[in-house]
Design an enzyme around this catalytic site. Structure first.
Site, PDB file in Angstrom:
ATOM      1  CB  CYS A 103      -0.879  -0.058   1.245  1.00 11.60           C
ATOM      2  SG  CYS A 103      -1.813   1.443   1.537  1.00 11.60           S
ATOM      3  CB  CYS A 117      -9.069   9.922   6.943  1.00  6.19           C
ATOM      4  SG  CYS A 117      -7.502   9.457   6.170  1.00  6.19           S
ATOM      5  CB  CYS A 333      -4.864   5.842   7.111  1.00  2.00           C
ATOM      6  SG  CYS A 333      -5.805   4.474   6.520  1.00  2.00           S
TER       7      CYS A 333
HETATM    8  N1  SAH Z   1      -8.018   8.977  -0.796  1.00  2.84           N
HETATM    9  C1  SAH Z   1      -8.253   7.643  -1.208  1.00  2.84           C
HETATM   10  C2  SAH Z   1      -7.226   6.640  -0.740  1.00  2.84           C
HETATM   11  C3  SAH Z   1      -6.664   6.765   0.658  1.00  2.84           C
HETATM   12  S1  SAH Z   1      -7.571   6.189   2.056  1.00  2.84           S
HETATM   13  C4  SAH Z   1      -9.648   7.207  -0.791  1.00  2.84           C
HETATM   14  O1  SAH Z   1     -10.350   7.991  -0.170  1.00  2.84           O
HETATM   15  O2  SAH Z   1     -10.062   6.113  -1.146  1.00  2.84           O
HETATM   16  C5  SAH Z   1      -7.684   4.462   1.932  1.00  2.84           C
HETATM   17  C6  SAH Z   1      -8.969   3.926   2.562  1.00  2.84           C
HETATM   18  O3  SAH Z   1      -8.909   3.957   4.010  1.00  2.84           O
HETATM   19  C7  SAH Z   1     -10.191   4.725   2.169  1.00  2.84           C
HETATM   20  O4  SAH Z   1     -11.230   3.842   1.865  1.00  2.84           O
HETATM   21  C8  SAH Z   1     -10.481   5.497   3.443  1.00  2.84           C
HETATM   22  O5  SAH Z   1     -11.809   5.939   3.473  1.00  2.84           O
HETATM   23  C9  SAH Z   1     -10.124   4.483   4.503  1.00  2.84           C
HETATM   24  N2  SAH Z   1      -9.893   5.025   5.844  1.00  2.84           N
HETATM   25  C10 SAH Z   1      -9.340   6.180   6.203  1.00  2.84           C
HETATM   26  N3  SAH Z   1      -9.314   6.321   7.542  1.00  2.84           N
HETATM   27  C11 SAH Z   1      -9.843   5.200   8.051  1.00  2.84           C
HETATM   28  C12 SAH Z   1     -10.084   4.723   9.366  1.00  2.84           C
HETATM   29  N4  SAH Z   1      -9.777   5.454  10.419  1.00  2.84           N
HETATM   30  N5  SAH Z   1     -10.652   3.509   9.502  1.00  2.84           N
HETATM   31  C13 SAH Z   1     -10.956   2.755   8.416  1.00  2.84           C
HETATM   32  N6  SAH Z   1     -10.759   3.141   7.167  1.00  2.84           N
HETATM   33  C14 SAH Z   1     -10.208   4.353   6.977  1.00  2.84           C
END
Ligand code: SAH
Length: 347
Positions: A103, A117, A333
């Site tokens: 990733c 996030c 993340c």
């Molecule tokens: N910007 C892109 C890719 C990065 S995030 C997107 O939005 O898809 C990768 C994935 O992790 C996304 O599906 C995001 O919504 C999820 N994500 C982010 N923070 C998270 C969290 N705290 N718990 C679970 N999933 C999360």
């Protein structure tokens, strides 16, 4: 500084022959080293004087691993990559029977503002170049001692790939180039929060990657509360763009659905999701929210997660729970980076 990993073989050949008065075969030698992630000092078949000249103007290794954390449970590894300007991003390597999935991040920080996030808490610092995205893969390949150690790539680290469109498309071309590490686009997943026009642009670019839409709520007004991008592109616009992507590429769409306690995990949500995806070739990946201490949001309980999957099953929606890996090292993340920047990462 010029990042040599930003270039494909033909661009590198033009650059090297024009600037360093060498023959094309020298560029080919350099390219071979760049793919192996070897720095100038290790390019032993080049004259020392050329190596010194290159060092003055160019960067060979665009991403360096400055921290590695390994899960005692399943061997999942989390890396912190540092770029030539000192910025850092995270990456995660997951080992499966069929191969190794990395990733990677596409931006330092993010400006999408999703409420759950950690990557977006301090906004966007800067875009990563194509070579800096590729460099994360090359650095991890080097840890495995082989050029094809990483077999699959997901653009799911920090950043919104479609907010850095040109560099991400260039990365896709570099990573799948036959003279490079040659990872098939079918083994690459691009995840987006739903920038609809860019999804269509990606479809038109005829790059048959796996497209993932981070949906998290099928209701437009509710989604605006957790994902501000919905103010610019509605749920319907994002999903319609995904249908277009499928028509163009034939690749099934993955819907990412993170369950947040009491916010998107009811039967009504499952019903709405089913109707939104009707007639579409899509698969839903369900996962419970990883708590991020700064957000105050909670993941759905185990019991309600299973219920939600049952609802989807009854409604005929193809859905599975995404396996969580590296539980002991997770830090959702962006959290390893935050701790590193705060100086609390224990090193
Ligand atoms: N910007 C892109 C890719 C990065 S995030 C997107 O939005 O898809 C990768 C994935 O992790 C996304 O599906 C995001 O919504 C999820 N994500 C982010 N923070 C998270 C969290 N705290 N718990 C679970 N999933 C999360």
């Amino acid at each position: 500084m010029i990042l040599l990993q930003d270039m494909d073989l033909s661009e590198l050949t033009d650059f090297i022959t024009a600037n360093f008065q060498t023959k094309p075969y020298v560029a080919k030698q350099i390219f071979g080293w760049l793919v192996k992630n070897v720095d100038f000092d290790g390019m032993t078949n080049l004259p020392k004087s050329l190596r010194e000249q290159l060092k003055e103007r160019c960067v060979a290794v665009s991403a360096r691993i400055v921290r590695t954390v390994t899960s005692a449970l399943d061997g999942t590894q989390k890396f912190l990559f540092e770029f030539h300007d000192g910025n850092v991003v995270e990456g995660v390597l997951m080992k499966y029977k069929y191969g190794n999935t990395l990733c990677v991040s596409t931006q330092v920080g993010c400006r999408m503002g999703c409420k759950f996030c950690a990557s977006t808490l301090n906004g966007l610092v800067r875009n990563l170049s194509a070579g800096e995205i590729l460099g994360q893969v090359l650095a991890v390949n080097a840890t495995g001692g082989e050029e094809r150690f990483v077999t699959n790539v997901v653009l799911m680290g920090s950043g919104e790939p479609l907010d850095n469109f040109d560099n991400v498309v260039k990365f896709l071309r570099l990573v799948s180039a036959s003279e490079g590490i040659n990872i098939s686009l079918r083994n690459i997943s691009l995840s987006t929060c739903g920038i609809a026009p860019s999804i269509r642009k990606l479809a038109d670019a005829e790059l048959p990657v796996n497209l993932t839409l981070s949906l998290h709520n099928p209701d437009n007004e509710q989604r605006k509360q957790i994902m501000p991008v919905t103010n610019a592109y509605s749920v319907t616009e994002a999903v319609e763009a995904c249908r277009y992507f499928f028509e163009k590429t034939g690749r099934r769409i993955i819907i990412e659905y993170t369950l947040i306690d009491g916010q998107n995990d009811s039967y009504a949500h499952a019903l709405k999701l089913a109707s939104l995806l009707r007639g579409m070739s899509a698969h839903v990946n369900v996962i419970a929210l990883n708590p991020v201490k700064e957000t105050g949001l909670k993941g759905t309980s185990e019991r309600n997660l299973k219920l939600f999957l049952q609802y989807l099953d009854k409604l005929g929606v193809s859905a599975t729970r995404r396996r969580t890996m590296g539980r002991d090292i997770e830090g959702a993340c962006g959290q390893l980076r935050r701790r590193y920047l705060e100086g609390n990462d224990g090193n």
